[in-house]
Design an enzyme around this catalytic site. Sequence first.
Site, PDB file in Angstrom:
ATOM      1  N   GLN A 122     -55.992 -34.809  21.685  1.00  0.00           N
ATOM      2  CA  GLN A 122     -54.638 -34.268  21.804  1.00  0.00           C
ATOM      3  C   GLN A 122     -54.145 -34.298  23.246  1.00  0.00           C
ATOM      4  OE1 GLN A 122     -53.502 -29.894  20.871  1.00  0.00           O
ATOM      5  NE2 GLN A 122     -52.465 -31.195  19.397  1.00  0.00           N
ATOM      6  N   HIS A 159     -51.329 -32.685  25.423  1.00  0.00           N
ATOM      7  CA  HIS A 159     -50.359 -31.592  25.386  1.00  0.00           C
ATOM      8  C   HIS A 159     -49.112 -32.044  26.125  1.00  0.00           C
ATOM      9  CE1 HIS A 159     -48.544 -27.662  25.839  1.00  0.00           C
ATOM     10  NE2 HIS A 159     -49.463 -27.154  25.050  1.00  0.00           N
ATOM     11  N   LEU A 216     -52.191 -26.155  32.195  1.00  0.00           N
ATOM     12  CA  LEU A 216     -51.386 -26.034  30.987  1.00  0.00           C
ATOM     13  C   LEU A 216     -50.189 -25.119  31.197  1.00  0.00           C
ATOM     14  CD1 LEU A 216     -51.376 -26.722  27.876  1.00  0.00           C
ATOM     15  CD2 LEU A 216     -52.193 -24.401  27.576  1.00  0.00           C
ATOM     16  N   ARG A 268     -47.224 -31.634  18.703  1.00  0.00           N
ATOM     17  CA  ARG A 268     -47.523 -32.042  20.086  1.00  0.00           C
ATOM     18  C   ARG A 268     -47.572 -33.550  20.276  1.00  0.00           C
ATOM     19  NH1 ARG A 268     -52.038 -27.444  21.571  1.00  0.00           N
ATOM     20  NH2 ARG A 268     -50.479 -25.809  21.813  1.00  0.00           N
ATOM     21  N   ARG A 309     -53.711 -31.431  16.027  1.00  0.00           N
ATOM     22  CA  ARG A 309     -53.802 -29.980  15.844  1.00  0.00           C
ATOM     23  C   ARG A 309     -52.463 -29.319  16.135  1.00  0.00           C
ATOM     24  NH1 ARG A 309     -54.607 -25.462  19.364  1.00  0.00           N
ATOM     25  NH2 ARG A 309     -54.982 -26.695  21.236  1.00  0.00           N
ATOM     26  N   GLU A 331     -47.204 -23.928  25.173  1.00  0.00           N
ATOM     27  CA  GLU A 331     -46.157 -24.222  24.190  1.00  0.00           C
ATOM     28  C   GLU A 331     -45.319 -22.962  23.925  1.00  0.00           C
ATOM     29  OE1 GLU A 331     -47.250 -27.167  21.183  1.00  0.00           O
ATOM     30  OE2 GLU A 331     -47.128 -25.502  19.783  1.00  0.00           O
ATOM     31  N   HIS A 354     -55.850 -32.514  26.388  1.00  0.00           N
ATOM     32  CA  HIS A 354     -55.933 -31.073  26.136  1.00  0.00           C
ATOM     33  C   HIS A 354     -57.046 -30.679  25.173  1.00  0.00           C
ATOM     34  CE1 HIS A 354     -54.519 -26.992  25.757  1.00  0.00           C
ATOM     35  NE2 HIS A 354     -54.185 -27.127  24.484  1.00  0.00           N
ATOM     36  N   PHE A 411     -44.042 -21.771  17.429  1.00  0.00           N
ATOM     37  CA  PHE A 411     -44.928 -22.746  18.055  1.00  0.00           C
ATOM     38  C   PHE A 411     -44.653 -24.094  17.397  1.00  0.00           C
ATOM     39  CE2 PHE A 411     -49.105 -22.278  20.520  1.00  0.00           C
ATOM     40  CZ  PHE A 411     -48.567 -21.435  21.461  1.00  0.00           C
TER      41      PHE A 411
HETATM   42  C1  LIG Z   1     -55.708 -24.152  28.919  1.00  0.00           C
HETATM   43  C2  LIG Z   1     -55.890 -24.050  27.422  1.00  0.00           C
HETATM   44  C3  LIG Z   1     -55.076 -23.211  26.681  1.00  0.00           C
HETATM   45  C4  LIG Z   1     -55.237 -23.100  25.303  1.00  0.00           C
HETATM   46  N1  LIG Z   1     -54.412 -22.267  24.605  1.00  0.00           N
HETATM   47  C5  LIG Z   1     -54.586 -22.158  23.264  1.00  0.00           C
HETATM   48  C6  LIG Z   1     -53.758 -21.277  22.500  1.00  0.00           C
HETATM   49  O1  LIG Z   1     -52.909 -20.558  23.022  1.00  0.00           O
HETATM   50  N2  LIG Z   1     -53.950 -21.237  21.158  1.00  0.00           N
HETATM   51  C7  LIG Z   1     -54.897 -21.990  20.519  1.00  0.00           C
HETATM   52  O2  LIG Z   1     -55.021 -21.907  19.303  1.00  0.00           O
HETATM   53  N3  LIG Z   1     -55.700 -22.803  21.244  1.00  0.00           N
HETATM   54  C8  LIG Z   1     -55.583 -22.901  22.578  1.00  0.00           C
HETATM   55  N4  LIG Z   1     -56.409 -23.738  23.275  1.00  0.00           N
HETATM   56  C9  LIG Z   1     -57.582 -24.312  22.616  1.00  0.00           C
HETATM   57  C10 LIG Z   1     -58.653 -23.229  22.437  1.00  0.00           C
HETATM   58  O3  LIG Z   1     -58.582 -22.338  23.523  1.00  0.00           O
HETATM   59  C11 LIG Z   1     -60.062 -23.797  22.357  1.00  0.00           C
HETATM   60  O4  LIG Z   1     -60.119 -24.834  21.413  1.00  0.00           O
HETATM   61  C12 LIG Z   1     -61.046 -22.716  21.947  1.00  0.00           C
HETATM   62  O5  LIG Z   1     -60.884 -21.565  22.731  1.00  0.00           O
HETATM   63  C13 LIG Z   1     -62.477 -23.232  22.063  1.00  0.00           C
HETATM   64  O6  LIG Z   1     -63.339 -22.179  21.775  1.00  0.00           O
HETATM   65  P1  LIG Z   1     -64.873 -22.453  21.518  1.00  0.00           P
HETATM   66  O7  LIG Z   1     -65.505 -21.142  21.263  1.00  0.00           O
HETATM   67  O8  LIG Z   1     -65.042 -23.532  20.530  1.00  0.00           O
HETATM   68  O9  LIG Z   1     -65.399 -23.043  22.921  1.00  0.00           O
HETATM   69  P2  LIG Z   1     -65.392 -22.433  24.398  1.00  0.00           P
HETATM   70  O10 LIG Z   1     -64.618 -21.205  24.537  1.00  0.00           O
HETATM   71  O11 LIG Z   1     -65.071 -23.572  25.300  1.00  0.00           O
HETATM   72  O12 LIG Z   1     -66.903 -22.027  24.600  1.00  0.00           O
HETATM   73  C14 LIG Z   1     -67.926 -22.982  24.737  1.00  0.00           C
HETATM   74  C15 LIG Z   1     -69.207 -22.270  25.071  1.00  0.00           C
HETATM   75  O13 LIG Z   1     -70.298 -23.187  25.030  1.00  0.00           O
HETATM   76  C16 LIG Z   1     -71.106 -23.028  26.173  1.00  0.00           C
HETATM   77  N5  LIG Z   1     -71.796 -24.289  26.412  1.00  0.00           N
HETATM   78  C17 LIG Z   1     -71.266 -25.542  26.422  1.00  0.00           C
HETATM   79  N6  LIG Z   1     -72.252 -26.451  26.647  1.00  0.00           N
HETATM   80  C18 LIG Z   1     -73.409 -25.764  26.753  1.00  0.00           C
HETATM   81  C19 LIG Z   1     -74.746 -26.135  26.996  1.00  0.00           C
HETATM   82  N7  LIG Z   1     -75.130 -27.411  27.149  1.00  0.00           N
HETATM   83  N8  LIG Z   1     -75.678 -25.161  27.069  1.00  0.00           N
HETATM   84  C20 LIG Z   1     -75.330 -23.861  26.925  1.00  0.00           C
HETATM   85  N9  LIG Z   1     -74.069 -23.456  26.714  1.00  0.00           N
HETATM   86  C21 LIG Z   1     -73.131 -24.401  26.616  1.00  0.00           C
HETATM   87  C22 LIG Z   1     -70.125 -22.609  27.255  1.00  0.00           C
HETATM   88  O14 LIG Z   1     -70.790 -21.972  28.301  1.00  0.00           O
HETATM   89  C23 LIG Z   1     -69.233 -21.661  26.461  1.00  0.00           C
HETATM   90  O15 LIG Z   1     -69.852 -20.398  26.375  1.00  0.00           O
HETATM   91  C24 LIG Z   1     -56.242 -23.866  24.654  1.00  0.00           C
HETATM   92  C25 LIG Z   1     -57.056 -24.709  25.387  1.00  0.00           C
HETATM   93  C26 LIG Z   1     -56.879 -24.820  26.758  1.00  0.00           C
HETATM   94  C27 LIG Z   1     -57.749 -25.770  27.517  1.00  0.00           C
END
Ligand SMILES: Cc1cc2nc3c(=O)[nH]c(=O)nc-3n(C[C@H](O)[C@H](O)[C@H](O)COP(=O)(O)OP(=O)(O)OC[C@H]3O[C@@H](n4cnc5c(N)ncnc54)[C@H](O)[C@@H]3O)c2cc1C
Length: 555
Positions: free
Chosen positions: A225, A227, A237, A271, A370, A240, A335, A112
């Site tokens: 970031q 991407h 997306l 990135r 990142r 990578e 991203h 990566f």
């Molecule tokens: C397309 C894509 C691919 C990616 N691929 C990778 C990868 O391969 N490797 C890597 O390391 N990272 C990757 N990332 C980044 C990574 O996926 C995210 O940073 C990470 O999954 C975020 O997880 P989280 O639990 O912080 O938030 P999320 O999974 O976004 O969860 C947020 C939660 O908060 C809740 N929520 C938000 N606002 C409110 C509100 N006001 N009231 C109640 N609930 C709320 C939502 O419903 C959800 O349940 C990727 C990102 C994207 C966009």
Amino acid sequence: MISHDILIVGAGLAGMRAAVATSPHLNVGILSKVHPVRSHSVAAEGGINAAVDPSDSWEAHMFDTVKGSDWLGDQDAIEILCREAPHAIMELERMGALFSRDPHGAIAQRNFGGLGFPRTCFVADRTGHALVHLLYEQLVKRAVQVYEEWYVTELIVEEGVCRGVIAFNILTGEIEAISAKAIIIATGGLGTVFGVSTNGLINTGDGMALAYRAGLPLQDMEFIQFHPTTLKETGLLITEGARGEGGYLFNARGERFMDKYAPKMKELASRDVISRAAYQEIREGRGVDGCVMLDIRHLGRDKIMERLPQIYELARLYAGVDAVEVPIPVTPGVHYSMGGIATNTDTATSVIGLYAAGESAAVSVHGANRLGGNALMETIVYGRRAGVQASEFAQQMAQAPFPLHRLQQEKERIASLLECDKGERMGGVKHDIGRVMTDHFGIVRTDQQMQEGIRRLKEIRPRMEHLVLQDRGKIFNSELIDLLQLHSIMDIAEVIAVSAAAREESRGAHYRSDFTKRDDVKWLQHTLAYKGAETPRLDYRPVTITRIPLGERKY
Ligand SMILES: Cc1cc2nc3c(=O)[nH]c(=O)nc-3n(C[C@H](O)[C@H](O)[C@H](O)COP(=O)(O)OP(=O)(O)OC[C@H]3O[C@@H](n4cnc5c(N)ncnc54)[C@H](O)[C@@H]3O)c2cc1C
């Protein structure tokens, strides 16, 4: 009133990992505006970083992460991430994660960007999907109370202590107070602030905005970031992992242009470096219809179908491209947010009883840029820490009283949003904020451009007061939720803009053509943005440097 020992806001990977780490003796609730498995973590593609191979080491992972962060990451936080990562992978595997394997049956690891070792564990290119379902099973197994399709509208902080939240049950339209001894914010990212991004429409920066409005500082929000490879005209997306498996980029002249910008690491530089390179190629007329080309043909059909089936489908469905036969047109796109709610390495914020983890937090392991694969590991390592820390806190503390007058005030505020009958629909405002952010706070920034962006955001702000909803009903009023999310988008746009304009240097993802160098004398510090009377108020705090002295970042 609903009451819990711990309430987790957000049921993505960080929130669910936190829930699974809480003490079984506590009364824990987890709340999400969508069903947990629809949280945006489900979209993660390429993988999750950990030094699990005996010839790799957490120290090497730490070095790559510090360098990737352009020395803005806090090294105590990065050390925890990298030390705990291998164990976290084993824990996930014991829970049942079906990581892709190498020919010997061990967990396979791919290259990566910015990594000096193939350190990214993966489940084909659907890693997030696999992990989200895994942790949801664990929630069900532990019978954690899940509030699905509930939306938090306000965080209640009084006298420096977090008392709970006010939340909207989307299904019934009821607005409820939920008190808790400890709250964990795990609400994910903010991509929609920029209009088009790799993020789904639910990534509206809500948790960051809730904390900001409650008086907490948001840290390093200028670091967005881009991407390098999002699918032409869609923002989707293209992982990578495609370059990790051996894919490369070329321009309209057929030149593998990364040779020029990152002679050693090429397509596996970090990135920010590749995004700027692709941007420059396109701007200087060497693009192909506003894109550069990603070539994975040489990997062959079998490998593409085994390792990259999802991006093969995305390219076929949304760009009409058969990636086995022809290159994929890609362009850099918004991203990820390196910034978020400022926390210490125990995930504690500046408010007693309030914790934050995952993309909505800035602990800060990513600093100014990142590395791919580190965000998923952050959700697991720091999600777990948040669950443990909040449990310790909740076991010692009594519940602080919930100020019920705040519930009444919030009900009145939401009623007034529903009653507004003179003004415009919200779509235009959302579009205009996205346009300003894209045009003025993109990959390359200048003072003049950013000041103009701030001025345009100021013009948009008063329009927020007069937004008319067509749906005035209580039940499943998704238009009202969109409006509440737009308030988050507006606040976060202003914070990004003001934080970016103030930082007079280029570091990681924040690149300024009027200050092209990193300036460690003036700017080796984290930005803290507080809610001010009219615009965000900025302060700064030092970066924690423990093991790895400042160095030049070359790939
Ligand atoms: C397309 C894509 C691919 C990616 N691929 C990778 C990868 O391969 N490797 C890597 O390391 N990272 C990757 N990332 C980044 C990574 O996926 C995210 O940073 C990470 O999954 C975020 O997880 P989280 O639990 O912080 O938030 P999320 O999974 O976004 O969860 C947020 C939660 O908060 C809740 N929520 C938000 N606002 C409110 C509100 N006001 N009231 C109640 N609930 C709320 C939502 O419903 C959800 O349940 C990727 C990102 C994207 C966009």
